[in-house]
Enzyme design. Structure first.
Site, PDB file in Angstrom:
ATOM      1  N   TYR A  58       0.848  -1.195   0.000  1.00 59.68           N
ATOM      2  CA  TYR A  58       0.000   0.000   0.000  1.00 59.68           C
ATOM      3  C   TYR A  58       0.884   1.245   0.000  1.00 59.68           C
ATOM      4  O   TYR A  58       0.679   2.181  -0.774  1.00 59.68           O
ATOM      5  CB  TYR A  58      -0.927  -0.018   1.222  1.00 59.68           C
ATOM      6  CG  TYR A  58      -1.867   1.171   1.285  1.00 59.68           C
ATOM      7  CD1 TYR A  58      -3.143   1.099   0.729  1.00 59.68           C
ATOM      8  CD2 TYR A  58      -1.475   2.366   1.882  1.00 59.68           C
ATOM      9  CE1 TYR A  58      -4.010   2.180   0.764  1.00 59.68           C
ATOM     10  CE2 TYR A  58      -2.325   3.462   1.928  1.00 59.68           C
ATOM     11  CZ  TYR A  58      -3.595   3.366   1.358  1.00 59.68           C
ATOM     12  OH  TYR A  58      -4.436   4.439   1.394  1.00 59.68           O
ATOM     13  N   LEU A 105     -30.025  13.141  22.357  1.00 54.56           N
ATOM     14  CA  LEU A 105     -30.920  12.024  22.665  1.00 54.56           C
ATOM     15  C   LEU A 105     -31.351  12.059  24.118  1.00 54.56           C
ATOM     16  O   LEU A 105     -30.561  12.414  24.999  1.00 54.56           O
ATOM     17  CB  LEU A 105     -30.199  10.698  22.425  1.00 54.56           C
ATOM     18  CG  LEU A 105     -29.940  10.276  20.993  1.00 54.56           C
ATOM     19  CD1 LEU A 105     -29.012   9.077  20.966  1.00 54.56           C
ATOM     20  CD2 LEU A 105     -31.248   9.940  20.298  1.00 54.56           C
ATOM     21  N   LYS A 141     -24.034   2.711  21.045  1.00 53.79           N
ATOM     22  CA  LYS A 141     -23.823   4.160  21.123  1.00 53.79           C
ATOM     23  C   LYS A 141     -22.328   4.387  21.294  1.00 53.79           C
ATOM     24  O   LYS A 141     -21.763   4.172  22.367  1.00 53.79           O
ATOM     25  CB  LYS A 141     -24.609   4.752  22.295  1.00 53.79           C
ATOM     26  CG  LYS A 141     -24.534   6.266  22.364  1.00 53.79           C
ATOM     27  CD  LYS A 141     -25.556   6.807  23.361  1.00 53.79           C
ATOM     28  CE  LYS A 141     -25.577   8.327  23.356  1.00 53.79           C
ATOM     29  NZ  LYS A 141     -24.319   8.913  23.826  1.00 53.79           N
ATOM     30  N   ARG A 162     -20.609  18.770  15.654  1.00 60.06           N
ATOM     31  CA  ARG A 162     -21.993  19.015  16.046  1.00 60.06           C
ATOM     32  C   ARG A 162     -22.140  20.408  16.660  1.00 60.06           C
ATOM     33  O   ARG A 162     -23.129  21.090  16.431  1.00 60.06           O
ATOM     34  CB  ARG A 162     -22.409  17.952  17.059  1.00 60.06           C
ATOM     35  CG  ARG A 162     -23.800  18.162  17.599  1.00 60.06           C
ATOM     36  CD  ARG A 162     -24.231  16.980  18.454  1.00 60.06           C
ATOM     37  NE  ARG A 162     -25.589  17.194  18.919  1.00 60.06           N
ATOM     38  CZ  ARG A 162     -25.895  17.882  20.002  1.00 60.06           C
ATOM     39  NH1 ARG A 162     -24.938  18.413  20.735  1.00 60.06           N
ATOM     40  NH2 ARG A 162     -27.142  18.054  20.357  1.00 60.06           N
ATOM     41  N   LYS A 335     -33.881   3.134  17.889  1.00 57.62           N
ATOM     42  CA  LYS A 335     -34.602   4.026  16.975  1.00 57.62           C
ATOM     43  C   LYS A 335     -35.821   3.314  16.411  1.00 57.62           C
ATOM     44  O   LYS A 335     -35.759   2.117  16.128  1.00 57.62           O
ATOM     45  CB  LYS A 335     -33.680   4.444  15.807  1.00 57.62           C
ATOM     46  CG  LYS A 335     -32.409   5.139  16.274  1.00 57.62           C
ATOM     47  CD  LYS A 335     -31.433   5.388  15.129  1.00 57.62           C
ATOM     48  CE  LYS A 335     -30.166   6.056  15.686  1.00 57.62           C
ATOM     49  NZ  LYS A 335     -29.110   6.212  14.695  1.00 57.62           N
ATOM     50  N   LYS A 359     -28.805   3.876  28.411  1.00 62.16           N
ATOM     51  CA  LYS A 359     -27.475   4.121  28.963  1.00 62.16           C
ATOM     52  C   LYS A 359     -27.030   2.961  29.843  1.00 62.16           C
ATOM     53  O   LYS A 359     -27.780   2.468  30.671  1.00 62.16           O
ATOM     54  CB  LYS A 359     -27.486   5.411  29.807  1.00 62.16           C
ATOM     55  CG  LYS A 359     -27.776   6.661  28.995  1.00 62.16           C
ATOM     56  CD  LYS A 359     -26.621   7.001  28.063  1.00 62.16           C
ATOM     57  CE  LYS A 359     -25.504   7.659  28.809  1.00 62.16           C
ATOM     58  NZ  LYS A 359     -25.109   8.943  28.292  1.00 62.16           N
ATOM     59  N   CYS A 453       9.651   5.035  53.903  1.00 63.17           N
ATOM     60  CA  CYS A 453       8.460   4.197  53.943  1.00 63.17           C
ATOM     61  C   CYS A 453       7.504   4.709  55.020  1.00 63.17           C
ATOM     62  O   CYS A 453       7.913   4.912  56.161  1.00 63.17           O
ATOM     63  CB  CYS A 453       8.861   2.755  54.234  1.00 63.17           C
ATOM     64  SG  CYS A 453       7.467   1.680  54.550  1.00 63.17           S
ATOM     65  N   CYS A 471       9.886  -0.450  49.510  1.00 59.79           N
ATOM     66  CA  CYS A 471      10.490  -0.381  50.830  1.00 59.79           C
ATOM     67  C   CYS A 471      11.364  -1.617  50.923  1.00 59.79           C
ATOM     68  O   CYS A 471      10.874  -2.735  50.799  1.00 59.79           O
ATOM     69  CB  CYS A 471       9.419  -0.412  51.908  1.00 59.79           C
ATOM     70  SG  CYS A 471      10.144  -0.642  53.545  1.00 59.79           S
ATOM     71  N   CYS A 476       9.893  -4.114  57.761  1.00 62.51           N
ATOM     72  CA  CYS A 476       8.799  -3.156  57.615  1.00 62.51           C
ATOM     73  C   CYS A 476       7.474  -3.788  58.038  1.00 62.51           C
ATOM     74  O   CYS A 476       7.061  -4.803  57.481  1.00 62.51           O
ATOM     75  CB  CYS A 476       8.723  -2.703  56.165  1.00 62.51           C
ATOM     76  SG  CYS A 476       7.288  -1.686  55.810  1.00 62.51           S
TER      77      CYS A 476
HETATM   78  S1  IVH Z   1     -28.476   9.031  16.580  1.00 64.19           S
HETATM   79  C1  IVH Z   1     -31.639  11.986  16.687  1.00 64.19           C
HETATM   80  N1  IVH Z   1     -26.939   6.901  16.675  1.00 64.19           N
HETATM   81  O1  IVH Z   1     -24.788  10.053  20.765  1.00 64.19           O
HETATM   82  C2  IVH Z   1     -30.607  10.943  16.779  1.00 64.19           C
HETATM   83  N2  IVH Z   1     -26.257   8.837  17.871  1.00 64.19           N
HETATM   84  O2  IVH Z   1     -26.871  12.386  22.074  1.00 64.19           O
HETATM   85  C3  IVH Z   1     -29.324  11.495  17.222  1.00 64.19           C
HETATM   86  N3  IVH Z   1     -24.117   8.586  19.045  1.00 64.19           N
HETATM   87  O3  IVH Z   1     -23.255  12.767  20.188  1.00 64.19           O
HETATM   88  C4  IVH Z   1     -28.155  10.657  17.161  1.00 64.19           C
HETATM   89  N4  IVH Z   1     -23.730   6.509  18.432  1.00 64.19           N
HETATM   90  O4  IVH Z   1     -23.096  11.368  18.042  1.00 64.19           O
HETATM   91  C5  IVH Z   1     -27.111   8.168  17.093  1.00 64.19           C
HETATM   92  N5  IVH Z   1     -25.657   4.946  16.678  1.00 64.19           N
HETATM   93  C6  IVH Z   1     -25.840   6.223  17.067  1.00 64.19           C
HETATM   94  C7  IVH Z   1     -24.905   6.873  17.891  1.00 64.19           C
HETATM   95  C8  IVH Z   1     -25.157   8.192  18.280  1.00 64.19           C
HETATM   96  C9  IVH Z   1     -23.270   7.557  19.121  1.00 64.19           C
HETATM   97  C10 IVH Z   1     -23.903   9.885  19.704  1.00 64.19           C
HETATM   98  C11 IVH Z   1     -24.199  11.058  18.824  1.00 64.19           C
HETATM   99  C12 IVH Z   1     -24.456  12.174  19.815  1.00 64.19           C
HETATM  100  C13 IVH Z   1     -25.027  11.430  20.957  1.00 64.19           C
HETATM  101  C14 IVH Z   1     -26.520  11.628  21.011  1.00 64.19           C
END
Ligand code: IVH
Length: 718
Positions: A58, A105, A141, A162, A335, A359, A453, A471, A476
């Site tokens: 490469y 979110l 996430k 963002r 979603k 979360k 020590c 030590c 000790c």
């Molecule tokens: S969707 C309306 N998908 O999480 C939907 N966000 O608060 C908005 N993030 O900083 C985001 N992985 O960059 C979505 N698979 C994922 C994600 C994701 C990470 C982050 C996003 C943002 C935060 C959302």
């Protein structure tokens, strides 16, 4: 395009061409072909994770392209793979207005909150769509930073952070350096050889190439890259990053894109902004398919589900497996799949109603560092421990955390009084990640390792090449406490009733200075200690007495020699019949043992070379502690060079009537024979049982003697 064939072709052409003599016309052809091939390999490497050439090849192609573009700058296309090395440093970041806001979110902490979100979504859809059970897409996430990438006529035109969701910063030149980000979109609806063989995540026909498209996703640093970066930063006196997310953000928000280029950022695409010139897919899962077809990496753990309970299970599984991934995830984004449902649901404030972040339990918290204690281990290693303002992390209150060693504190400039980030992950000990310097008041105090020590006041030393301070005083008390605790622990001498509290009591009352003192304890003296009644004294002394006849491996492990864990102790005992025999071994002898490395060998030899340790061994012996290998402890045996089958090679095939394969093997080995897997002219005997296969026919064709089980047993007896 056939990537492999085209690569070979271009390599052949390069061999025939003198790049210094090349004319512009020929160069133009070659540049186009090289760029195409390099793009293909970049895609295979960064997006598909399936490279087909070596890195060096490469690099050769890359530098050939670079050479020609340097000679004929007009040939350097704006989306050339060479444009990933980072352009000129910026004076400042330009602000960019997002045509459609990048939403954030809402969070769901736990399964119930996730179910409640889903029910709200169902209610929100009822008026328009009636009672529906909308399908869902669940995506890890990624813990990085969000980017919006705009492509015009398939070329990357803008990369933006963002920011606050409406206004971000122009990081186009930086984004170009992220190799997982295509500089040019793949043409869809055209067979793509670079992704041939890659099954689509979901089966759907992709729409055509868009005239203008905004792709959204997450830039992140893989964990190993993050660790290497931090090591490198620390080595050059820089400031390490607290976590991969900060490192990703810090690497992108560099005025100099060349710094970004060196950081190894990656990217996952997860959604779309505005699309022009074609119709975007009608579902999230088809969107991800399309993004993949356009050349973006899409996370491989993404899944579509028909019902929310399956999503709950998915979230829980991802939470458990988060440490298996080589990038950080802090949750799962769930979603609603259909985009018409998404549109109906819309958003409140900054968060869509159609998506939510499940979360994971937090692993980090911030709190105040009240002080730094020193912990003296049984080997004398002195480790700084953070004394923290108690803070809850993922359901546990944390008030102590490791600070690793003095270098760690200095590299991160951690000061007493700092607000610090504390991390607790899985089973590991909580650790201080670093200070929040922005929160400093000026009252914070720098810390340095003391010269003596904290437990015995003797000087402490640093072994060359090691981060740890030690030590070195054998007397000790802190070391003695830890050592007594270890000596009495279950894996070592297993003295029931002697735990850490008692170890402290015995050492602090001056009753135990050295391990052999345990065997000199008498009821009268123990009776004077706090909380010591007859029964307790009795139990302790019985436990100590019983420890005298433990196996040698337990004693050896209990002595607390550096690098001698339970497994190494076992190995050493297999090769030595007593502590005396082990004491007589040289470092070279020890190193010759398969499984013992040079560090361990040195540590053991040094331990026995130290006169006070030899005195300890003598004292233990004279007090009646077993220091020899017990009859039931395994002994190392070399394959015998003698015996009725010495020098003979056997192959086993088929099922024998009474012996298992392993039994037959062991018997042959015990008689000096060797068992191999395949028949060759070097094979002396083939032992065949029922349903013997090709090995038997091969043996026959080579005229090798064939035995059945009875013949073998006869041979063994002879
Ligand atoms: S969707 C309306 N998908 O999480 C939907 N966000 O608060 C908005 N993030 O900083 C985001 N992985 O960059 C979505 N698979 C994922 C994600 C994701 C990470 C982050 C996003 C943002 C935060 C959302």
């Amino acid at each position: 395009m056939n990537l492999v064939a085209d690569t070979e072709d271009v390599l052949r052409r390069l061999e025939r061409t003198d790049l210094d003599q090349i004319d512009e016309q020929t160069a133009k052809l070659l540049v186009g072909q090289l760029a195409e091939v390099l793009r293909g390999h970049g895609h295979r490497y960064y997006v598909l994770d399936a490279p087909v050439i070596a890195d060096a090849e490469y690099d050769r192609l890359f530098s050939a392209l670079q050479t020609m573009e340097d000679r004929f700058p007009a040939l350097a296309a704006p989306d050339s793979p060479t444009r990933r090395v980072g352009g000129e440093p910026l004076g400042a970041f330009q602000k960019v207005q997002h045509p459609e806001a990048l939403l954030s979110l809402g969070n769901a902490f736990g399964a119930d909150e996730l179910r409640a979100w889903y029910e709200r979504a169902q209610r929100g859809l009822a008026e328009t769509f009636g009672e529906v059970e909308p399908a869902l897409v669940a995506e890890p996430k990624i813990d990085g930073l969000a980017l919006a990438l705009t492509y015009v006529d398939r070329q990357l035109a803008l990369g933006a952070t963002r920011g606050n969701g409406r206004v971000g910063e122009d990081v186009t030149e930086h984004v170009r350096t992220i190799r997982a980000v295509p500089l040019r979109l793949a043409k869809v609806n055209e067979p793509q050889s670079v992704s041939a063989g890659q099954a689509s995540l979901f089966d759907a026909a992709p729409p055509a190439s868009p005239a203008r498209i905004e792709v959204r996703g997450e830039a992140y640093l893989p964990k190993p890259t993050f660790e290497r970066l931090n090591e490198a930063l620390a080595a050059e006196g820089g400031k390490p990053f607290a976590n991969p997310r900060n490192a990703a953000a810090g690497s992108l928000r560099q005025l100099d894109p060349q710094v970004t280029a060196s950081r190894g950022l990656r990217f996952f695409a997860y959604g779309l902004g505005p699309v022009e010139g074609t119709t975007a897919p009608g579902t999230q899962h088809e969107t991800l398919d399309w993004l993949r077809d356009l050349g973006f990496p899409v996370n491989e753990r993404v899944q579509r589900f028909e019902d929310i309970e399956a999503v709950v299970r998915y979230c829980e599984a991802q939470s458990e497996q988060r440490d298996d991934l080589d990038y950080e995830i802090d949750g799962v984004v769930v979603k609603i799949d259909r985009t018409d449902y998404q549109d109906t649901l819309g958003a409140v404030a900054n968060a869509p109603r159609w998506a939510i972040a499940f979360k994971f339990p937090a692993r980090e918290a911030t709190t105040r560092l009240n002080g730094i204690d020193l912990n003296v281990g049984r080997t004398g290693a002195i480790k700084p421990v953070a004394d923290l303002e108690p803070v809850g992390i993922g359901g546990v209150t944390v008030s102590k955390a490791t600070l690793h060693n003095a270098d760690y504190i200095a590299d991160r400039d951690i000061r007493i009084g700092d607000r610090v980030i504390v991390k607790r992950a899985g089973d590991v000990i909580p650790q201080v990640v670093g200070p929040i310097k922005e929160a400093r008041t000026g009252e914070e105090v720098e810390w340095t390792m003391p010269d003596t020590c904290p437990a015995c006041g003797e000087p402490i030393a640093r072994i060359e090449g090691e981060a740890e301070f030690y030590c070195v005083s054998a007397a000790c008390p802190a070391q003695t406490i830890r050592l007594v605790e270890h000596y009495a622990s279950r894996g070592a001498m297993d003295i029931v009733g002697l735990g850490s509290n008692l170890a402290v009591q015995l050492v602090e009352a001056d009753l135990v200075h050295r391990l052999d003192d345990l065997y000199r304890l008498i009821p009268d003296v123990l009776g004077a200690l706090d909380g010591f009644k007859e029964k307790k004294i009795d139990n302790l002394l019985t436990g100590i007495e019983a420890s005298k006849s433990r196996p040698l491996r337990s004693l050896l492990f209990g002595l607390g020699i550096r690098f001698v864990g339970a497994t190494v102790a076992q190995l050493l005992v297999e090769h030595h019949e007593s502590l005396d025999a082990l004491a007589a071994a040289t470092q070279d002898n020890l190193e010759a043992i398969h499984g013992i490395g040079p560090e361990t060998a040195r540590s053991v030899a040094e331990w026995f070379g130290h006169a006070p340790n030899r005195e300890l061994v003598e004292a233990l012996k004279s007090l009646g502690v077993n220091t020899a290998r017990l009859p039931d402890e395994p002994v190392y045996t070399e394959a015998p060079t003698e015996g009725p089958l010495a020098g003979k090679t056997f192959v086993l095939t088929g099922t024998l009537p009474t012996l298992t394969r392993d039994e037959a093997k062991a018997k042959i080995a015990a008689a000096g024979g060797k068992v191999t897997g395949s028949v060759s002219s070097k094979t002396d005997f083939v032992v065949a049982g029922s349903s013997a296969g090709s090995k038997l026919s091969k043996a026959e064709s080579l005229d090798i003697r064939i035995l059945d089980e009875a013949d073998l047993l006869d041979l063994l007896d002879s």
